[in-house]
Design a protein around this motif. Structure first.
Motif, PDB file in Angstrom:
ATOM      1  N   UNK A 123     -39.263-107.385 -79.966  1.00 15.56           N
ATOM      2  CA  UNK A 123     -38.339-107.016 -78.894  1.00 15.56           C
ATOM      3  C   UNK A 123     -38.160-108.171 -77.911  1.00 15.56           C
ATOM      4  N   UNK A 124     -39.291-108.742 -77.471  1.00 16.94           N
ATOM      5  CA  UNK A 124     -39.239-109.845 -76.516  1.00 16.94           C
ATOM      6  C   UNK A 124     -38.630-111.103 -77.098  1.00 16.94           C
ATOM      7  N   UNK A 125     -38.979-111.426 -78.343  1.00 17.25           N
ATOM      8  CA  UNK A 125     -38.439-112.618 -78.988  1.00 17.25           C
ATOM      9  C   UNK A 125     -36.936-112.478 -79.208  1.00 17.25           C
ATOM     10  N   UNK A 126     -36.508-111.306 -79.640  1.00 19.21           N
ATOM     11  CA  UNK A 126     -35.096-111.097 -79.935  1.00 19.21           C
ATOM     12  C   UNK A 126     -34.233-111.195 -78.684  1.00 19.21           C
ATOM     13  N   UNK A 127     -34.656-110.527 -77.622  1.00 14.24           N
ATOM     14  CA  UNK A 127     -33.849-110.525 -76.408  1.00 14.24           C
ATOM     15  C   UNK A 127     -33.797-111.891 -75.734  1.00 14.24           C
ATOM     16  N   UNK A 128     -34.848-112.685 -75.870  1.00 16.54           N
ATOM     17  CA  UNK A 128     -34.842-114.000 -75.236  1.00 16.54           C
ATOM     18  C   UNK A 128     -34.132-115.052 -76.078  1.00 16.54           C
ATOM     19  N   UNK A 129     -33.937-114.785 -77.363  1.00 16.02           N
ATOM     20  CA  UNK A 129     -33.303-115.748 -78.264  1.00 16.02           C
ATOM     21  C   UNK A 129     -31.834-115.445 -78.520  1.00 16.02           C
ATOM     22  N   UNK A 130     -31.500-114.172 -78.634  1.00 12.45           N
ATOM     23  CA  UNK A 130     -30.170-113.807 -79.099  1.00 12.45           C
ATOM     24  C   UNK A 130     -29.069-114.222 -78.137  1.00 12.45           C
ATOM     25  N   UNK A 131     -29.279-114.052 -76.838  1.00 13.17           N
ATOM     26  CA  UNK A 131     -28.237-114.411 -75.883  1.00 13.17           C
ATOM     27  C   UNK A 131     -27.939-115.902 -75.924  1.00 13.17           C
ATOM     28  N   UNK A 132     -28.961-116.713 -76.199  1.00 12.23           N
ATOM     29  CA  UNK A 132     -28.756-118.155 -76.312  1.00 12.23           C
ATOM     30  C   UNK A 132     -27.870-118.455 -77.521  1.00 12.23           C
ATOM     31  N   UNK A 133     -28.187-117.862 -78.648  1.00 11.51           N
ATOM     32  CA  UNK A 133     -27.412-118.096 -79.871  1.00 11.51           C
ATOM     33  C   UNK A 133     -25.965-117.646 -79.705  1.00 11.51           C
ATOM     34  N   UNK A 134     -25.775-116.442 -79.199  1.00  8.72           N
ATOM     35  CA  UNK A 134     -24.417-115.915 -79.048  1.00  8.72           C
ATOM     36  C   UNK A 134     -23.601-116.740 -78.065  1.00  8.72           C
ATOM     37  N   UNK A 135     -24.227-117.152 -76.955  1.00  8.50           N
ATOM     38  CA  UNK A 135     -23.513-117.935 -75.963  1.00  8.50           C
ATOM     39  C   UNK A 135     -23.064-119.291 -76.477  1.00  8.50           C
TER      40      UNK A 135
END
Length: 472
Positions: A123-135
């Protein structure tokens, strides 16, 4: 815009939407872990429980996930900058897969605790990584809608747990849910890495190739040069925590930390995790699990709609509307539970808290559930974006752990109305924060946003206007 123009517009951005949709299947998986508690806890707490637990253990089952999510960003920050956004997301899904397997085979509450801890790491890894990738993969025009897809998929995961959970055993639900992270891993391994990351690693040929695929165009030289300039500017610093304390980054950090706290203190996580137990206290004429399913459906539809309007209405208006709506909604629900606590006859008005919670979910989802992740990917330079995302997730997780754990304690000791009135007071206080500090980033290139955030004369009130400013 005519129908044919709409079709052409979609075709132009089709690969970006494909990459974003496939990537956010990870969000569906980790959010499903959070939604799993709503249909499962009443079953485990019942007299004929397949795995008996106490109320205190049930609160730990909820909060352990949030607690261990704090550690996820530490690993993801290292992976994001060292190995790439794509690798970080692929690694993030592994604890989730193991977590679902443990629920499927576990025979004790201790195994459930371990499972929830692993799911929290994902949960923590996904939320901290995904916004960077999408942006970083999205064009300026659709960056907001792609960023909010993160939340749409998360709400889809919660909805699926609410719909399936009441009608199958909790182990069967775990085996079904295992399909979510497995599907993500199989599909996402074929998707491209962020061009920004590739440029930061001196791999311009691969960055150009990936950008051509994402933009469905061979004419990407101009955008590639802008990306290269942004990367070079960002890499003038080392990308450490200390860099977040420079003037522009410090302002961005305050904004994103405030939004992270607001996401939790408005009561959203407690409502989602304990929804079936909350609706058990409301005489609305519906079964508790039916009310929960309706709530999850409302949340999903609203998230989908907000993803289409965030690039039209703007980030800041949606956040203000959302925060005010959450304050009013939690106050009214708290008032209902206060009347129940005072033994006032509420027969015939049990539908009011049900309707108000649905409205609350709409307000929360249209802004607070979606917009912070879009802003997170926009207001930090590339070199500190991973550190900022990690700090955001850790801070929000810390606040969320307190909310998840204390909600049960406060509700049991003082009354459910006290919990909801605390949520209302926190939401009302943060209205001022959003109005005073949160900038408007709608439709602006990432390069321009960073210039504005780092310019001493560029205050939030200027950033909030719809007119574009010239870089200085």
């Amino acid at each position: 815009m005519g129908t044919w123009d709409t079709v052409k517009d979609f075709r132009k951005y089709a690969n970006q939407y494909l990459a974003a949709f496939t990537g956010t299947l990870l969000m569906l998986s980790v959010a499903a872990s959070y939604g799993w508690t709503s249909p499962t806890l009443p079953l485990l707490l019942s007299d004929d429980s397949p795995l008996p637990i106490t109320p205190d253990e049930s609160s730990w089952i909820v909060s352990i996930l949030v607690l261990t999510s704090i550690g996820g960003p530490i690993a993801s920050a290292w992976l994001i900058d060292g190995f790439g956004r794509k690798i970080a997301l692929l690694v993030a899904v592994i604890p989730s897969i193991v977590g679902w397997i443990l629920i499927g085979v576990g025979e004790s509450v201790e195994v459930l605790f371990v499972s929830r801890a692993l799911s929290g790491i994902s949960y923590g890894m996904a939320y901290s990584s995904m916004s960077v990738y999408l942006g970083e993969i999205a064009s300026d025009r659709i960056r907001g809608s792609i960023g909010t897809l993160l939340t749409v998929m998360a709400k889809t995961g919660i909805f699926l747990e609410y719909v399936i959970g009441p009608y199958v055993g909790f182990r069967t639900l775990a085996w079904i849910s295992l399909g979510f992270p497995s599907t993500f891993f199989v599909l996402f391994v074929w998707l491209p890495e962020s061009p920004y990351f590739l440029l930061s690693k001196q791999r311009p040929e691969q960055a150009e190739k990936n950008l051509r695929w994402l933009r469905r165009s061979s004419n990407v030289q101009s955008e590639l040069k802008m990306m290269q300039a942004a990367v070079e500017r960002s890499q003038q610093n080392r990308g450490t925590f200390r860099d977040l304390l420079t003037r522009g980054n410090r302002r961005s950090l305050i904004i994103i930390m405030g939004l992270g706290a607001l996401q939790q203190l408005c009561g959203s996580q407690a409502v989602i995790a304990y929804s079936q137990q909350i609706f058990d206290q409301v005489d609305s004429g519906l079964e508790a699990h039916e009310s929960s399913i309706i709530m999850a459906a409302v949340q999903l539809v609203t998230a989908a709609l907000s993803s289409s309007i965030v690039d039209r209405v703007g980030r800041r208006p949606l956040l203000l509307l959302s925060t005010i709506g959450c304050a009013v909604g939690t106050f009214i629900v708290g008032l209902y539970f206060f009347l129940v606590h005072q033994e006032v006859d509420v027969d015939g008005i049990g539908w009011i808290p049900l309707v108000v919670i649905m409205v609350y979910i709409v307000f929360y989802t249209v802004g607070l559930a979606t917009v912070p992740f879009a802003i997170l990917g926009e207001i930090f330079p590339t070199n500190v974006k991973a550190v900022a995302a990690a700090l955001y997730t850790m801070f929000a997780g810390s606040v969320g752990f307190g909310v998840s754990k204390l909600y049960q304690l406060i509700s049991d000791e003082a009354g459910t109305y006290v919990s909801f009135w605390i949520f209302a007071a926190c939401s009302a206080a943060f209205v001022v924060f959003v109005f005073a500090l949160v900038p408007e980033t709608k439709g602006k290139p990432l390069d321009q946003i960073l210039i504005e955030m780092h310019t001493s004369t560029s205050r939030s009130i200027n950033c909030c206007r719809g007119k574009k400013q010239q870089p200085v």
